[in-house]
Motif scaffolding. Sequence first.
Motif, PDB file in Angstrom:
ATOM      1  N   LEU A   1       0.716  -1.287  -0.220  1.00 47.47           N
ATOM      2  CA  LEU A   1      -0.478   0.129   0.122  1.00 47.47           C
ATOM      3  C   LEU A   1       1.098   1.135   0.356  1.00 47.47           C
ATOM      4  CD1 LEU A   1      -1.953  -1.076   2.574  1.00 47.47           C
ATOM      5  CD2 LEU A   1      -3.309  -1.206   0.120  1.00 47.47           C
TER       6      LEU A   1
ATOM      7  N   PRO B   1      -3.269   2.234  -2.281  1.00 43.73           N
ATOM      8  CA  PRO B   1      -3.260   0.348  -3.592  1.00 43.73           C
ATOM      9  C   PRO B   1      -2.940   0.685  -4.871  1.00 43.73           C
ATOM     10  CG  PRO B   1      -5.891   1.205  -2.612  1.00 43.73           C
ATOM     11  CD  PRO B   1      -4.897   1.714  -1.769  1.00 43.73           C
TER      12      PRO B   1
ATOM     13  N   THR C   1      -1.611  -4.527  -5.744  1.00 44.67           N
ATOM     14  CA  THR C   1      -2.517  -4.972  -4.147  1.00 44.67           C
ATOM     15  C   THR C   1      -3.680  -5.598  -4.214  1.00 44.67           C
ATOM     16  OG1 THR C   1      -1.877  -3.064  -3.881  1.00 44.67           O
ATOM     17  CG2 THR C   1      -3.598  -3.842  -2.499  1.00 44.67           C
TER      18      THR C   1
END
Length: 390
Positions: A12, A358, A362
């Motif tokens: 992230l 993200p 991700t």
Amino acid sequence: MSTSPKTGDAYLLYHSIGQYEGKKDDMAAGLADFCDVWGAANGDQWGDVLGKRQEFIDLWAELIHAPKGTVTTTESVTTGLMSVIGALPEGTLRGKRVLVAEDGFPSLHFLLTGLAKRFEFTLTTVPIRQGGNWVEAEDIISEWDETVAVALLTWVSSTSSHRLDIPQLVAHGREMGTIIGVDLTQAAGLLPYDVTAPKVDFALSTSLKWMCGTPGAGMIYMDHDLLLRCEPELRGWFSQDNPFSWDLDKFKFADDARRLDSGTPSSVSALASLPAMRWRMAQDSDKIAAHNRKLTGLLQEGLEDMGLILASPTNPDERGGSLMVNLPDSLPAAEVVAALREQAIFMDNRSQILRMSPGVLTTEDGVIRTLKALREIVQPAESRTAVATL
């Protein structure tokens, strides 16, 4: 039967360093190619290296819809801003104001603070309202009158992900006769941006973050009308149309963004970032943005369910690709980041604000895993606080 999380599923950190599948191999191949060229005893180096640097420039121009000849390289956004300030026509800033917002990148504020005395301008920093997390557009406008020579707008804030309404602010700036610049760094490569709609005078960015490139590979865009009025202090043989024109009495600036160049250009960072640029420009931009929007939506729902307070706008149309959340003082953010890292969940913090962004690596499962781990940290702390108050 449990399965191991996919590598990068809870990565992230796209607000810092972007990643994509195959990045390591792409970079290794690109740098190996540079080594082969640079290490060959044949005198062919510059044609190859400068050609690849130009490809890097052209891809940036394509991304931000910049006209030909209006983009060049720089080491960082900060050095890019220094190049712009040092190139402005004599007296542009004298007795005037430069306008920035408190939630802009601090490095740019440090630079402008140091330049104010030399260029004889007053630096006006629009503050964040008490209890707020970002500077409101109306507060910027309220400080913006005809005395503002240059306004530097931060498209998306690195501390809140708040996205400025650039068309609204540019329209106001045009009425004030201001030179308008935009720092694109925190959303370039994720959200679409067109430097001609509305037309801005200059823009700056780096190839890190959503662009997935390397440090040292910044870019400057300058509108051609402003370019032709600028005579940069920082100049050299590559500032000319023909770098090999070495007549000391006949120096003449190139009539495009090359006049913002100076000595032999630092090219390795651009070449190292070129594979990522090629990768990014081959992607479906709408798909990348939609993936981010879906995952930030999941994060927002989970964080709010835990009772955590967002430091980002709740409306996704008012933010970039990141989500920031305030942690209570009872949970030191740096310790939370470290605990999550042990579970291969990667985010960072600024003071008590967690920053989560993200990207393409991700996954939805990774976000769910992140929320589960964060809940296990937050809720026991809440329980301890409740018991202590009984």
